[in-house]
Design an enzyme around this catalytic site. Structure first.
Site, PDB file in Angstrom:
ATOM      1  N   GLY A  51       0.838  -1.209   0.000  1.00 37.04           N
ATOM      2  CA  GLY A  51       0.000   0.000   0.000  1.00 37.04           C
ATOM      3  C   GLY A  51       0.868   1.253   0.000  1.00 37.04           C
ATOM      4  N   ALA A  52       1.975   1.194  -0.745  1.00 33.50           N
ATOM      5  CA  ALA A  52       2.991   2.259  -0.639  1.00 33.50           C
ATOM      6  C   ALA A  52       2.934   3.272  -1.768  1.00 33.50           C
ATOM      7  CB  ALA A  52       4.375   1.631  -0.539  1.00 33.50           C
ATOM      8  N   ARG A  83       0.938   5.730  -1.778  1.00 33.71           N
ATOM      9  CA  ARG A  83       0.635   7.039  -1.174  1.00 33.71           C
ATOM     10  C   ARG A  83       0.550   6.891   0.346  1.00 33.71           C
ATOM     11  NH1 ARG A  83      -5.513   6.279  -2.948  1.00 33.71           N
ATOM     12  NH2 ARG A  83      -6.275   5.610  -0.902  1.00 33.71           N
ATOM     13  N   ASP A 140      -2.461  -7.294  -5.546  1.00 34.44           N
ATOM     14  CA  ASP A 140      -3.521  -7.235  -4.540  1.00 34.44           C
ATOM     15  C   ASP A 140      -3.089  -8.158  -3.398  1.00 34.44           C
ATOM     16  OD1 ASP A 140      -5.736  -7.677  -2.956  1.00 34.44           O
ATOM     17  OD2 ASP A 140      -7.135  -7.936  -4.636  1.00 34.44           O
ATOM     18  N   VAL A 141      -2.838  -7.591  -2.222  1.00 35.63           N
ATOM     19  CA  VAL A 141      -2.290  -8.397  -1.127  1.00 35.63           C
ATOM     20  C   VAL A 141      -3.262  -9.467  -0.624  1.00 35.63           C
ATOM     21  CG1 VAL A 141      -0.676  -6.606  -0.346  1.00 35.63           C
ATOM     22  CG2 VAL A 141      -2.976  -6.735   0.676  1.00 35.63           C
ATOM     23  N   SER A 197      -4.327   0.144  14.411  1.00 30.21           N
ATOM     24  CA  SER A 197      -4.981   1.461  14.442  1.00 30.21           C
ATOM     25  C   SER A 197      -5.542   1.709  15.836  1.00 30.21           C
ATOM     26  CB  SER A 197      -6.144   1.475  13.441  1.00 30.21           C
ATOM     27  OG  SER A 197      -6.971   2.607  13.645  1.00 30.21           O
ATOM     28  N   TYR A 229     -13.440  -2.722  10.356  1.00 31.05           N
ATOM     29  CA  TYR A 229     -12.061  -2.197  10.450  1.00 31.05           C
ATOM     30  C   TYR A 229     -11.476  -2.418  11.848  1.00 31.05           C
ATOM     31  CZ  TYR A 229      -8.379   1.415   9.833  1.00 31.05           C
ATOM     32  OH  TYR A 229      -7.196   2.110   9.743  1.00 31.05           O
ATOM     33  N   ALA A 268     -10.555  -6.005  12.262  1.00 32.81           N
ATOM     34  CA  ALA A 268      -9.330  -6.332  11.509  1.00 32.81           C
ATOM     35  C   ALA A 268      -8.102  -5.789  12.239  1.00 32.81           C
ATOM     36  CB  ALA A 268      -9.412  -5.737  10.102  1.00 32.81           C
ATOM     37  N   LYS A 269      -8.186  -4.558  12.729  1.00 31.19           N
ATOM     38  CA  LYS A 269      -7.013  -3.932  13.363  1.00 31.19           C
ATOM     39  C   LYS A 269      -6.704  -4.564  14.718  1.00 31.19           C
ATOM     40  CE  LYS A 269      -5.769  -1.023  10.188  1.00 31.19           C
ATOM     41  NZ  LYS A 269      -4.671  -1.452   9.290  1.00 31.19           N
TER      42      LYS A 269
HETATM   43  P1  NAP Z   1      -4.346   5.307   2.100  1.00 29.49           P
HETATM   44  O1  NAP Z   1      -3.827   6.680   1.846  1.00 29.49           O
HETATM   45  O2  NAP Z   1      -5.744   4.997   1.713  1.00 29.49           O
HETATM   46  O3  NAP Z   1      -3.351   4.288   1.388  1.00 29.49           O
HETATM   47  C1  NAP Z   1      -3.589   2.907   1.392  1.00 29.49           C
HETATM   48  C2  NAP Z   1      -2.970   2.290   0.160  1.00 29.49           C
HETATM   49  O4  NAP Z   1      -3.221   0.869   0.201  1.00 29.49           O
HETATM   50  C3  NAP Z   1      -3.586   2.821  -1.143  1.00 29.49           C
HETATM   51  O5  NAP Z   1      -2.581   3.173  -2.065  1.00 29.49           O
HETATM   52  C4  NAP Z   1      -4.407   1.634  -1.619  1.00 29.49           C
HETATM   53  O6  NAP Z   1      -4.521   1.526  -3.042  1.00 29.49           O
HETATM   54  C5  NAP Z   1      -3.581   0.473  -1.094  1.00 29.49           C
HETATM   55  N1  NAP Z   1      -4.351  -0.770  -1.103  1.00 29.49           N
HETATM   56  C6  NAP Z   1      -5.670  -0.936  -0.775  1.00 29.49           C
HETATM   57  N2  NAP Z   1      -6.029  -2.218  -0.935  1.00 29.49           N
HETATM   58  C7  NAP Z   1      -4.939  -2.886  -1.374  1.00 29.49           C
HETATM   59  C8  NAP Z   1      -4.690  -4.236  -1.723  1.00 29.49           C
HETATM   60  N3  NAP Z   1      -5.654  -5.165  -1.648  1.00 29.49           N
HETATM   61  N4  NAP Z   1      -3.448  -4.582  -2.141  1.00 29.49           N
HETATM   62  C9  NAP Z   1      -2.471  -3.650  -2.234  1.00 29.49           C
HETATM   63  N5  NAP Z   1      -2.643  -2.350  -1.898  1.00 29.49           N
HETATM   64  C10 NAP Z   1      -3.864  -1.964  -1.481  1.00 29.49           C
HETATM   65  O7  NAP Z   1      -4.212   4.902   3.643  1.00 29.49           O
HETATM   66  P2  NAP Z   1      -3.247   5.423   4.822  1.00 29.49           P
HETATM   67  O8  NAP Z   1      -4.003   6.403   5.601  1.00 29.49           O
HETATM   68  O9  NAP Z   1      -1.893   5.733   4.297  1.00 29.49           O
HETATM   69  O10 NAP Z   1      -3.215   4.083   5.703  1.00 29.49           O
HETATM   70  C11 NAP Z   1      -2.171   3.129   5.651  1.00 29.49           C
HETATM   71  C12 NAP Z   1      -2.398   2.093   6.726  1.00 29.49           C
HETATM   72  O11 NAP Z   1      -2.452   2.720   8.001  1.00 29.49           O
HETATM   73  C13 NAP Z   1      -3.710   1.326   6.572  1.00 29.49           C
HETATM   74  O12 NAP Z   1      -3.524  -0.016   6.975  1.00 29.49           O
HETATM   75  C14 NAP Z   1      -4.624   2.051   7.541  1.00 29.49           C
HETATM   76  O13 NAP Z   1      -5.675   1.229   7.953  1.00 29.49           O
HETATM   77  C15 NAP Z   1      -3.662   2.394   8.649  1.00 29.49           C
HETATM   78  N6  NAP Z   1      -4.111   3.514   9.479  1.00 29.49           N
HETATM   79  C16 NAP Z   1      -4.314   4.757   8.966  1.00 29.49           C
HETATM   80  C17 NAP Z   1      -4.739   5.790   9.793  1.00 29.49           C
HETATM   81  C18 NAP Z   1      -4.984   7.201   9.299  1.00 29.49           C
HETATM   82  O14 NAP Z   1      -5.449   8.034  10.108  1.00 29.49           O
HETATM   83  N7  NAP Z   1      -4.708   7.526   8.049  1.00 29.49           N
HETATM   84  C19 NAP Z   1      -4.969   5.538  11.152  1.00 29.49           C
HETATM   85  C20 NAP Z   1      -4.763   4.254  11.646  1.00 29.49           C
HETATM   86  C21 NAP Z   1      -4.325   3.253  10.801  1.00 29.49           C
HETATM   87  P3  NAP Z   1      -5.810   2.116  -3.798  1.00 29.49           P
HETATM   88  O15 NAP Z   1      -5.689   3.583  -3.705  1.00 29.49           O
HETATM   89  O16 NAP Z   1      -5.645   1.626  -5.212  1.00 29.49           O
HETATM   90  O17 NAP Z   1      -7.012   1.583  -3.092  1.00 29.49           O
END
Ligand code: NAP
Length: 253
Positions: free
Chosen positions: A13-14, A16, A63-64, A142, A154, A157-158
């Protein structure tokens, strides 16, 4: 491995957000980085950022939650970068809804990406860690693991990832492998922007409102999480395993 050899890190998921910041940070620490996301082309920016700074990275579309795609992705990483010994399970999606309105499909999607995805990736990479006698796994949990309205899928899962992390630490420790979880609070990314859109708030107002509830009085940035992940994946963190670190600008329990 000799001390001059570069360790290979995989970040899912890198394309962005937190994953991109982590990939850039690990590359700055001297790791060769496989940047995995659903769409290989979307990984281009992250890879270019790393290579422009003199680092080494490749983009890998996968797709993971799909076992065959995970196997193929890891085989390609071994071929193009070498055997991976650092894994950051970061890929994630939201499908928020109150329980009574949540579809089984939205439950499955979230559980599949976060839990099944982390399981499949870890299973595919761990054999290389065992062979190397060294490994670092970091799973993204999370603050929602503690429960959050509208996130039954969610938060399950977390919370599940925390149990997964501790079990990995117990099973894999004797091979020089550590496993830890980082549990972010509110981090400014596309994911939280999507939540703001869903509740009909501008992102700036949404962040301002969130910041008032956080002891350090600001929301987190992806680099705040990358910093914690850099610690857990470092050579010096070999005696830290099975831990969950809340990175949320204040205490959570
Ligand atoms: P994000 O900006 O939505 O980035 C997530 C990335 O994962 C996206 O590029 C997405 O691709 C990719 N992805 C989704 N499904 C996938 C799959 N099946 N296989 C491969 N890649 C996949 O999210 P983020 O905020 O950076 O979050 C990153 C992690 O931190 C996540 O696990 C999230 O649950 C966790 N987290 C985030 C927050 C927060 O406040 N942001 C808080 C707690 C935990 P697409 O764009 O193509 O879908």
């Amino acid at each position: 491995m000799s001390t001059t050899e570069q360790r290979v890190a995989v970040v899912t998921g890198a394309a962005r957000g937190i994953g991109a910041a982590t990939a850039v940070r690990l590359a700055a620490e001297g790791r060769a980085v496989a940047v995995i996301d659903l769409d290989e082309a979307a990984c281009k920016d992250t890879v270019e950022k790393i290579t422009a700074a003199g680092g080494k990275a490749i983009a890998v579309g996968a797709d993971v939650s799909d076992e065959a795609q995970v196997e193929a992705a890891v085989a390609r990483i071994v071929e193009e970068l070498g055997a991976p010994t650092i894994l950051v399970n970061n890929a994630g999606v939201l499908r928020d809804n109150l329980l009574f309105k949540m579809s089984a499909a939205d439950w499955d999607t979230v559980l599949n990406v976060h839990l099944r995805g982390s399981f499949l990736m870890t299973k595919a990479v761990q054999k290389h860690m065992v062979d190397a006698g060294f490994g670092r796994v970091v799973n993204l949990s999370s603050s929602s693991a503690l429960g959050n309205r509208g996130q039954a899928n969610y938060s399950a899962a977390k919370a599940g990832l925390q149990g997964f992390t501790k079990t990995l630490a117990i099973e894999l420790g004797k091979f020089g492998i550590t496993a830890n979880a980082v549990a972010p609070g509110f981090i400014a990314t596309e994911m939280t922007k999507a939540t703001a859109d869903r509740v009909g708030m501008g992102f700036e107002d949404f962040k301002k409102a969130a910041a008032t509830q956080i002891p350090v009085q600001r929301v987190g940035e992806p680099e705040d999480i990358a910093n914690a992940i850099a610690f857990f994946t470092g050579e010096a963190a070999g005696f830290v395993s099975g831990q969950v670190l809340y990175v949320a600008g204040g205490p959570l329990n």
